[in-house]
Motif scaffolding. Structure first.
Motif, PDB file in Angstrom:
ATOM      1  N   GLY A   1       0.795  -1.222   0.000  1.00 54.10           N
ATOM      2  CA  GLY A   1       0.000   0.000   0.000  1.00 54.10           C
ATOM      3  C   GLY A   1       0.828   1.273   0.000  1.00 54.10           C
ATOM      4  N   GLU A   2       1.816   1.359   0.881  1.00 55.57           N
ATOM      5  CA  GLU A   2       2.632   2.568   0.981  1.00 55.57           C
ATOM      6  C   GLU A   2       3.358   2.846  -0.327  1.00 55.57           C
TER       7      GLU A   2
ATOM      8  N   ALA B   1     -15.509   5.217  -2.991  1.00 57.72           N
ATOM      9  CA  ALA B   1     -14.602   5.327  -1.847  1.00 57.72           C
ATOM     10  C   ALA B   1     -15.390   5.503  -0.554  1.00 57.72           C
ATOM     11  N   VAL B   2     -16.437   6.342  -0.592  1.00 59.57           N
ATOM     12  CA  VAL B   2     -17.274   6.543   0.598  1.00 59.57           C
ATOM     13  C   VAL B   2     -17.867   5.205   1.049  1.00 59.57           C
TER      14      VAL B   2
ATOM     15  N   ASN C   1     -10.998   8.166   9.404  1.00 61.67           N
ATOM     16  CA  ASN C   1     -10.078   9.078   8.710  1.00 61.67           C
ATOM     17  C   ASN C   1     -10.286   9.014   7.197  1.00 61.67           C
ATOM     18  N   GLY C   2     -10.262   7.782   6.663  1.00 59.10           N
ATOM     19  CA  GLY C   2     -10.471   7.625   5.234  1.00 59.10           C
ATOM     20  C   GLY C   2     -11.846   8.083   4.798  1.00 59.10           C
TER      21      GLY C   2
ATOM     22  N   VAL D   1      -9.157   4.322  -0.024  1.00 62.70           N
ATOM     23  CA  VAL D   1      -8.118   5.330  -0.310  1.00 62.70           C
ATOM     24  C   VAL D   1      -7.756   5.302  -1.794  1.00 62.70           C
ATOM     25  N   ALA D   2      -7.542   4.095  -2.321  1.00 66.14           N
ATOM     26  CA  ALA D   2      -7.160   3.972  -3.730  1.00 66.14           C
ATOM     27  C   ALA D   2      -8.261   4.482  -4.651  1.00 66.14           C
TER      28      ALA D   2
END
Length: 661
Positions: free
Chosen positions: A417-418, A469-470, A494-495, A458-459
């Motif tokens: 991911g990072e 994403a939501v 957070n996301g 996130v992606a």
């Protein structure tokens, strides 16, 4: 090749015997090239003695020997019946004598050779004539001008199919009408001339069916060669069988056991090409042994060496033609013992990927005070390793859809991911997150399933798919809440807050990010709290609460500085600058952008460099300083290009162009 066949001037000294070896994988068009070159050269009067052709059938079950070939060549030169010498030695003597005495320059084509013993005794003993040898194997048995054939370009492949169809019926509009299907058909044929020739024959016979129907049929088959061979028209213009399967089968059967094993296993490797190190893990071989086998397979045109852009010797990777890969997979799937051998090889390479991806990910996330991960002493080394192995890593995560590999694939996905975020490979990140989610769900691992939903969110947001994403973050939040995992729930909030902000639901975003901050604080998670403060600052600014945004970004900056996280500190400085600029504190904003730019360059965060330069340019433009804005926009465009953000690079260039002189 044709210019080299031209005769020398009458008064020029005779050149040494010129021998051409045309090499390439089966079906690449070696014979067609040799014969076409011979016809063109003869038409120009370069070979008044014509050309002699013999098919050595090197890859048949019973290849022609040199003793048999010399008989065919003598017959072509009129030596037969009672004139034929009774012993092989005398036949060779007669053959070489005839070539020596033959004043009319002649071209000798020794086609389809698999071993030097087939052609070495047949070479003329004079430099007056020329020789073309075709073979699937690259030989070092004699000095020769090597002509290595490769597959056609996509454009040439499409032209070949189009011409073949129109030559049959000039009214056939399928190639023009189905350009996308035509392109996909050439891809499925691997741009291999033999496969394209077969496909062309199928299109001619299927005159009243569209090209897309053939594409669908081939795509749906486990082995494309099965569909193509079934539809093969039989023979080509040289009277040879137009079938792909036997061509690949004969090449495979001739391999020594160690080479055959490596070819089979390489067909199972993830990604289009594979590093030598990964192949060593796949095949459980030491590097010198693996390299020797790979070079032998490359000489047989069954493996393709792929040179990386930087040109380093160590950067050579190894790939397979698509049809060779499909053939190898078919060989493995048809035998229980080979299937188990293949599964064990996949486990080995997956374990190898996991070991080093974990270490590389640790290096990308490294902060002062942490131990330096194994192998990757420098941040750039970890990033370079990920860059080289990316395609294989992403494909290996996809193996998690199989129960045997599910757990390790989930762990591998966690390590990517990072990196994928850093390099902005959002399509790959979406694929990895989806595969992780499916694998975790299959094994009942609810924690990793929830984490995969969060990463997927996130992606998706970064890829511009905000509503999806939501939904993904909401799913992650609900799963973590049900499990009572407050730290993970905080990450999901957070996301979700970021996605809501992107969707224009600003007040909901502020609420979600405030909840994330509070949960991170309660858990004592300072990095998580810093991230929540930073994201909350963005949402507050969108809500028009600029001074609160400045305070939020300042708090995030202080937390990142305390943690020694320079990369994220650079991002916060940039966001702080935007908030300060909106608050009318322009001087402070300039300092913030400058600090962000300095740190981002230090960390080689080119996306961060681009953002800081773009914001500085925009500030100069607003202040009526186009001479300062223009170079900043152009530098931002270069940085965005390096960061794989072409849309932002294009915007920066457009802004620079629009400025008054």
């Amino acid at each position: 090749m044709l210019p080299h066949l031209a005769p020398t001037e009458d008064d020029a000294p005779a050149p040494p015997l010129l021998i051409f070896t045309v090499t390439g994988m089966g079906g690449i068009g070696k014979t067609a090239l040799a014969v076409e070159a011979a016809h063109r050269a003869r038409a120009r009067g370069w070979f008044p003695g014509g050309f002699l052709f013999v098919d050595l059938r090197g890859y048949d079950d019973a290849p022609m020997t040199a003793d048999q070939a010399v008989l065919a060549l003598l017959d072509a030169m009129g030596v037969r019946g009672p004139d034929l010498p009774p012993t092989a030695r005398r036949q060779y003597d007669a053959y070489h004598a005839l070539l020596t005495e033959r004043r009319n320059r002649t071209l000798l084509i020794l086609d389809n050779a698999s071993d030097p013993s087939q052609y070495l005794p047949l070479l003329p003993g004079t430099d007056h004539h020329r020789v073309i040898i075709t073979s699937r194997d690259r030989s070092d048995a004699l000095p020769a001008r090597l002509i290595d054939l490769e597959t056609l370009t996509p454009g040439d492949s499409e032209s070949l199919l189009t011409r073949a169809v129109l030559d049959t019926d000039e009214r056939d509009d399928r190639p023009a009408r189905e350009a996308d299907a035509l392109h996909e058909l050439t891809e499925l044929c691997g741009h291999l001339p033999l496969a394209l020739q077969i496909a062309a024959g199928m299109l001619r016979r299927r005159r009243h069916r569209d090209i897309a129907s053939l594409v669908t049929e081939i795509r749906g088959a486990a082995d494309p060669t099965a569909v193509l061979d079934k539809g093969s028209p039989g023979k080509d213009v040289y009277g040879r069988s137009l079938v792909l399967g036997p061509v690949l089968e004969t090449s495979y059967r001739r391999l020594p056991p160690a080479q055959a094993r490596l070819l089979r296993l390489l067909a199972l490797a993830p990604g289009a090409d594979t590093s030598t190190e990964a192949i060593c893990a796949l095949a459980d071989l030491e590097e010198p042994v693996a390299l020797g086998l790979l070079e032998d397979l490359a000489a047989a045109h069954l493996v393709l060496p792929v040179r990386c852009v930087d040109g380093r010797d160590s950067a050579v990777r190894w790939g397979l033609h698509d049809l060779v890969r499909a053939f190898g997979v078919g060989v493995v799937s048809g035998d229980a013992g080979l299937r188990e051998e293949g599964e064990a090889a996949r486990e080995r390479v997956l374990g190898w990927y996991l070991r080093w991806a974990d270490a590389a990910d640790d290096r990308l996330r490294w902060l002062p005070g942490m131990p330096v991960p194994e192998r990757f002493g420098e941040w750039g080394e970890a990033l370079a390793w990920f860059d080289g192995e990316r395609a294989g890593l992403v494909a290996a995560v996809g193996w998690g859809r199989e129960e045997r590999f599910a757990q390790e694939a989930v762990r591998l996905a966690l390590c990517l991911g990072e990196y994928l975020y850093w390099r902005r490979y959002f399509d790959d990140w979406i694929a990895v997150a989806e595969a992780r989610r499916e694998a975790a769900g299959r094994t009942g691992d609810r924690l990793n399933e929830a984490g995969a939903w969060n990463n997927l969110g996130v992606a998706l947001r970064e890829a511009g798919r905000v509503e999806e994403a939501v939904q993904a973050h909401t799913r992650a939040r609900d799963l973590h809440q049900a499990a009572g995992n407050r730290p993970r729930e905080a990450s999901a909030w957070n996301g979700l807050g970021n996605a809501l902000g992107e969707a224009g639901r600003v007040e909901e975003a502020v609420q979600a990010l405030t909840r994330a901050r509070d949960l991170h604080q309660a858990a004592g998670d300072r990095p998580g709290e810093a991230m929540a403060w930073n994201n909350l600052g963005l949402a507050l600014r969108e809500a028009g609460r600029v001074e609160e945004a400045v305070q939020a970004h300042t708090r995030a900056r202080d937390l990142y500085q305390a943690a020694g996280d320079r990369t994220r500190e650079a991002s916060v400085w940039n966001n702080l600058g935007v908030a300060q600029e909106e608050a009318g504190r322009v001087g402070e904003a300039v300092e913030a952008y400058g600090t962000s730019l300095e740190i981002a360059r230090e960390c080689e965060d080119w996306y961060g460099v681009g953002l800081a330069l773009y914001n500085l340019a925009l500030l100069h433009q607003t202040a009526g300083r186009p001479a300062q804005a223009r170079p900043a926009y152009l530098e931002a465009a270069d940085a965005f290009t390096r960061a794989n953000a072409p849309d932002k690079a294009a915007l920066a260039r457009t802004q620079a162009t629009a400025l008054p002189e």
